[in-house]
Design an enzyme around this catalytic site. Structure first.
Site, mmCIF file in Angstrom:
data_model
loop_
_atom_site.group_PDB
_atom_site.id
_atom_site.type_symbol
_atom_site.label_atom_id
_atom_site.label_comp_id
_atom_site.label_asym_id
_atom_site.label_seq_id
_atom_site.Cartn_x
_atom_site.Cartn_y
_atom_site.Cartn_z
ATOM 1 N N ILE A 10 0.815 -1.221 0.000
ATOM 2 C CA ILE A 10 0.000 0.000 0.000
ATOM 3 C C ILE A 10 0.845 1.266 0.000
ATOM 4 C CG2 ILE A 10 -0.219 0.213 2.525
ATOM 5 C CD1 ILE A 10 -3.219 0.945 1.979
ATOM 6 N N THR A 11 2.113 1.179 0.431
ATOM 7 C CA THR A 11 2.949 2.379 0.460
ATOM 8 C C THR A 11 3.668 2.626 -0.871
ATOM 9 O OG1 THR A 11 4.839 1.134 1.341
ATOM 10 C CG2 THR A 11 3.345 2.173 2.942
ATOM 11 N N GLY A 12 3.488 1.726 -1.830
ATOM 12 C CA GLY A 12 4.109 1.918 -3.136
ATOM 13 C C GLY A 12 3.272 2.806 -4.039
ATOM 14 N N SER A 136 2.857 -8.911 -14.596
ATOM 15 C CA SER A 136 3.686 -7.905 -15.258
ATOM 16 C C SER A 136 3.959 -8.249 -16.715
ATOM 17 C CB SER A 136 5.026 -7.784 -14.509
ATOM 18 O OG SER A 136 5.958 -7.024 -15.243
ATOM 19 N N GLU A 138 6.676 -7.899 -18.004
ATOM 20 C CA GLU A 138 8.016 -8.485 -18.041
ATOM 21 C C GLU A 138 7.966 -10.002 -18.185
ATOM 22 O OE1 GLU A 138 11.188 -7.256 -17.942
ATOM 23 O OE2 GLU A 138 10.503 -5.176 -18.077
ATOM 24 N N TYR A 160 13.219 -11.309 -12.152
ATOM 25 C CA TYR A 160 11.951 -10.642 -11.815
ATOM 26 C C TYR A 160 10.817 -11.203 -12.668
ATOM 27 C CZ TYR A 160 8.381 -6.976 -11.729
ATOM 28 O OH TYR A 160 7.191 -6.297 -11.627
ATOM 29 N N LYS A 164 7.517 -13.328 -11.476
ATOM 30 C CA LYS A 164 6.166 -12.848 -11.769
ATOM 31 C C LYS A 164 5.360 -13.893 -12.536
ATOM 32 C CE LYS A 164 5.451 -8.736 -10.020
ATOM 33 N NZ LYS A 164 4.283 -8.435 -9.171
#
Length: 345
Positions: A10-12, A136, A138, A160, A164
């Protein structure tokens, strides 16, 4: 009674925009936080009076079960991840633990609290918690086709992207195995003034602001020819929410359907402040990925037709928005002695 949403990460960037959107829809919004003294909590400081927080860690199964059991959410949005792709080569095991196994742990927490089992996979007599997984573009990596759609084969080109892909497939598996309402949003690159300073678009906007204000003269970038489908994060969280409002769960590709190069991003940003990008940008080979993803572009047919979603902010407007925000941010940082965090808003 208001619906409840639990957001990891939530802080992103995405978490803060999603929290705002859901509060506007009348939700009770809870944020999963690894320690209530988390310094990144300031990123949602403007929403603090409207948010609730619960302790939890994507690397700790028991904490996730406790969090889901306490909140009893109607919807869970898993946005928590290590999202800076280049870091995944330096800390591949950690990125895999958080971005892959973390998804499994959240799904297991939902399954346990909901009372779902493979023998009762239609969900009868079980709490129907809906789950959104932040997948993503990616995952496409060395793309088999362009543009990429929901059925395009994955060929990730980084730890990454591989992590994902696991998170995406395990989400689908829980949907098929337990009848869970679980979806993957395959989001292409999405940016904003809240983007971390390590990401290329924010690196450009921040660098342009500092150069314009006379604080530096040059900006180091990597592969200028890499093409991406870039959109505004505030638009994309609307799509996340819409995915969980459908009668049947399904995965969706979300993007703009347009490609721009890193060179385009630099040119637009420097032009906006009356500077020639070629006078200030230099190539640093150390910033080039070991295995580059050259072309990513979304086929948005399904999300536009089924969810009636479309982006509202175009690429040029996005880049100028970010430059304007960083001009204000850098000027304020100078005035207050550099006390503002690069990702603050």
């Amino acid at each position: 009674m208001a619906r409840r949403a639990l957001i990891t990460g939530i802080t992103g960037q995405d978490g803060s925009y999603l929290a705002e959107h859901l509060l506007g829809q009348g939700y009770q919004v809870w944020g999963l936080m690894r320690g209530q003294a988390n310094p990144r909590k300031t990123r949602v400081s403007r929403l603090m009076s409207e948010l609730s927080f619960v302790d939890g860690d994507l690397m700790d199964q028991a904490s996730l079960v406790s969090a889901v059991d306490l909140v009893q959410p109607d919807e869970v949005y898993n946005l928590g991840a290590i999202s800076f792709v280049p870091m995944s080569w330096q800390q591949a095991e950690l990125v895999t633990e958080v971005n892959a196994m973390g998804v499994l742990r959240v799904l297991e927490a939902i399954r346990m609290v909901s009372g779902l089992s493979s023998s009762r996979h239609n969900g009868e007599a079980a709490k129907n918690i809906r789950f959104y997984q932040a997948s993503s573009s990616e995952m496409f990596g060395k793309a088999a086709e362009t543009p990429q759609r929901e059925t395009t084969i994955f060929h990730p080109r980084s730890p990454y992207g591989v992590a994902k892909a696991y998170g995406h497939f395990i989400t689908r598996n829980y949907r098929e195995s337990f009848g869970m309402y679980a979806v993957g949003g395959i989001l292409f690159n999405h940016e904003s003034p809240r983007r971390g300073a390590e990401f290329v678009t924010r690196k450009i906007s921040l660098g342009v602001a500092k150069i314009k204000l006379g604080l530096q003269d040059r900006l180091a970038l990597g592969n200028l020819d890499a093409l991406r489908d870039w959109g505004f994060a505030g638009d994309y969280v609307r799509a996340m929410h819409l995915m969980l409002q459908q009668d049947e769960p399904a995965d969706y590709v979300v993007g703009t359907g347009e490609m721009h190069s890193v060179r385009d991003a630099a040119r637009i940003a420097f032009d906006h402040v009356g500077l020639n990008w070629e006078d200030h940008v230099h190539i640093d080979p150390a910033l080039v990925r070991p295995a580059e993803v050259e072309v990513l572009c979304a086929d948005t047919t399904r999300v536009r037709q089924e969810l009636r979603w479309a982006p509202q902010v175009d690429f040029a407007s996005l880049m100028t928005m970010m430059v304007d925000a960083d001009l204000k941010h850098v000027a304020a940082e100078q005035e207050y002695g550099g006390l503002l965090a690069a990702g603050s808003w």
